[in-house]
Design an enzyme around this catalytic site. Structure first.
Site, PDB file in Angstrom:
ATOM      1  N   GLU A 125      -1.928 -12.814  11.150  1.00  0.00           N
ATOM      2  CA  GLU A 125      -3.356 -13.113  11.220  1.00  0.00           C
ATOM      3  C   GLU A 125      -3.612 -13.845  12.546  1.00  0.00           C
ATOM      4  O   GLU A 125      -2.664 -14.360  13.150  1.00  0.00           O
ATOM      5  CB  GLU A 125      -3.742 -14.031  10.043  1.00  0.00           C
ATOM      6  N   ALA A 160       0.808  -1.217   0.000  1.00  0.00           N
ATOM      7  CA  ALA A 160       0.000   0.000   0.000  1.00  0.00           C
ATOM      8  C   ALA A 160       0.840   1.265   0.000  1.00  0.00           C
ATOM      9  O   ALA A 160       0.491   2.262  -0.623  1.00  0.00           O
ATOM     10  CB  ALA A 160      -0.923   0.004   1.216  1.00  0.00           C
ATOM     11  N   LYS A 184      -0.596 -11.336  -3.983  1.00  0.00           N
ATOM     12  CA  LYS A 184      -0.041 -10.017  -4.309  1.00  0.00           C
ATOM     13  C   LYS A 184       0.809 -10.115  -5.588  1.00  0.00           C
ATOM     14  O   LYS A 184       0.721  -9.256  -6.469  1.00  0.00           O
ATOM     15  CB  LYS A 184       0.799  -9.496  -3.144  1.00  0.00           C
TER      16      LYS A 184
END
Lengths: 371, 371
Positions: free
Chosen positions: A212, A156, A227
């Site tokens: 996670e 990002a 990705k």
């Protein structure tokens, strides 16, 4: 021009951060922005508020914090699209849906319906529609960069998506892409480099919220593979998830069932092996990184994600901590002078900020405020 | 939509490279590009060809190579603007002037006239209008990113300009910018690091064409200062060239007259000093880089360019050869996780390619070709 924004997934971690950033940074303030943002919609998984003239800061805040008192129930994402279609006046503003969910199929359908049958745009931090749909759907979604942006689905904080899109468009598609796209796995390799025990690092990373809830969801390499897939497709390669050779961070056996506690116990068996591996590598000036790799120098592009030995003094070897990095080689960026960018990966703050950055590129008449 | 391009400076090194890249890469080919490029104009310092329906590949090639047989003489840049204004049909295409000259005042006037009194766009590799004009003119030129792009004026191969512009626009202006923006000075520091003699490196760099014809034009630091100025202004800081503290690469005395030959002789005096400096630094794990620095953490931003000792293992210390690098720290890119990009600086190929990249962002209806 005003930019109307409808945030889908507004009560999730990124959604909440985004709503607050928009309000606190003054995106809504016409004294700061020539093109102020107006939040016209927020939705959770079952409730929404939509007001074509904008919802108040207080309403947006409290909805993002999970207080649905002024909201309505809705029935499927198509419902959101139809209320926006009925309520939006395109002559005064442009409307963009922001997807900060992790949905797959229903969200892909929603993206597609928005692009095909509305004038609205989409900015997404959700990589599933771009990674898990058919290649044809990916192309359909992304063909108009002025309406669909997905910078935040990979690294990002960096420029990976826009750089690769542009390279494709000027006929200089990358010959190789190498990168480390997981802050979590970057943290683990950095800590291994310091000599810490593998099982302790994983437990520590889980406790700090870097992984996670089940660390296997990071260690299996799937997130990194998705990705890589988004980047490869952006660069123009017609590939799917099955084309990627995925080697998990640890052997496949460790993913066979059991709860998180027993998994964290079982990986103590790997501590000695990781320690020896790192020490042997260090003696040769090497280290390990979890690397995503696209090699398009042959006729059929080769894609793989794996734990790889790399020189400590190389672009990926000198990466530290949770930062992400991408190294691109093309005709114009030769091996001795590649393009590389290093930046934070997918933290809440950096993701929310780069969603706001993507929104700028969907403005038809973007202007910069002169002091 | 077609994108019409009028290249001013088409017979210079970059201009010639650009014309050839556009033709060879297929930018003009509608089978490759949804938005094909059409070269409608080329100009040298006194001649031009303008044909609103596009000039042929052969004409473009031969003009770029300095054969002006089919061209007309022109009288000032305003002439180019007026012929384009008369000949261009905005309903069928958008027109963009590309400035690959090194002109200052007349080009600034031309940029300004184009932005203020025509619908055309500008893409420039010439940093003078953005660096040397008043801050007010800079703001006027750059307020509409969809019409004015200047990525190639600083670190052509990277994202410095767009990144800083966007950070300003989302109210996260950088607190510090550090960078190495000169491939020439990067080459010199890299070679010094290897233990070579300073005077020999400079002579070698001149012979290889890495430096300006007079190497003092690189060593005085002015070019780097101008680049820093463009970036600082892009980030929203109201500064001019006089606000930059410029320390040349070598003492001021060496810039006092004499021809290039005698200058190259005189700097032999510096060899021993540079050797000692580099060795002492290396013992402490340090090296030298010619660094541009913006520090905006205080009320008045501080700008300087100077030869600086930096740790070998730091982002600037691990930069090698002629590559450029920028490191940005802001609220969202904290010191431990900054944004940094490393790429070739201003080679002909990479500059021409990134002019083509900038052109993409001036397309009103950009679409990506689906295979």
């Amino acid at each position: 021009m005003i930019q109307d924004v409808f945030i889908v997934g507004a009560t999730g971690n990124i959604g909440r951060t985004l709503v607050k950033q928009i309000l606190v940074s003054g995106d809504t303030n016409p004294d700061i922005h020539v093109n102020p943002t107006r939040i016209v919609g927020v939705a959770s998984s079952a409730n929404f508020i939509y007001q074509p003239r904008g919802i108040s800061h207080e309403q947006a805040y409290s909805f993002a914090d999970g207080q649905y008192s002024q909201s309505q129930a809705y029935n499927g994402l198509g419902h959101l699209l139809s209320v926006a279609r009925a309520g939006h006046k395109p002559e005064n503003s442009s409307l963009v849906f922001v997807d900060v969910t992790a949905l797959n199929k229903p969200m892909t359908d929603f993206h597609l319906a928005t692009i095909q049958s509305s004038p609205f745009g989409i900015v997404t931090a959700n990589k599933n529609p771009a990674a898990l749909s058919d290649y044809g759907i990916f192309q359909e979604l992304t063909k108009d960069p002025n309406r669909y942006d997905y910078r935040c689905s990979v690294m990002a904080g960096a420029e990976a998506v826009s750089m690769l899109r542009d390279l494709k468009d000027i006929n200089d598609a990358p010959k190789t892409i190498q990168g480390c796209f997981s802050g979590t796995l970057g943290y683990i390799t950095s800590e291994l480099e310091k000599g810490r025990k593998f099982s302790e690092i994983v437990k520590d990373a889980k406790d700090k919220g870097y992984t996670e809830p089940d660390p296997r969801d990071d260690l299996n390499g799937l997130d990194v593979a998705r990705k890589l897939l988004v980047l490869a497709r952006t660069a123009g390669y017609e590939v799917g998830i099955d084309d990627i050779d995925i080697s998990p961070f640890i052997p496949q056996d460790y993913f066979n069932g059991g709860d998180v506690g027993s998994f964290l116990g079982s990986i103590k068996q790997l501590d000695a092996e990781f320690k020896a591996k790192m020490e042997q590598a260090a003696e040769r000036g090497m280290t390990f990184r979890y690397v995503a790799n696209l090699d398009a120098t042959k006729e059929v592009p080769k894609l793989e994600v794996s734990l790889k030995e790399v020189p400590l003094q190389s672009p990926l070897g000198n990466l530290k901590g949770t930062s992400n990095k991408i190294v691109i080689i093309s005709n114009s960026y030769p091996e001795e002078n590649p393009y590389s960018v290093e930046a934070p990966g997918a933290g809440l703050r950096v993701t929310a900020q780069n969603i706001r950055r993507d929104l700028l590129y969907l403005l038809k008449d973007r202007e910069i405020k002169i002091k």
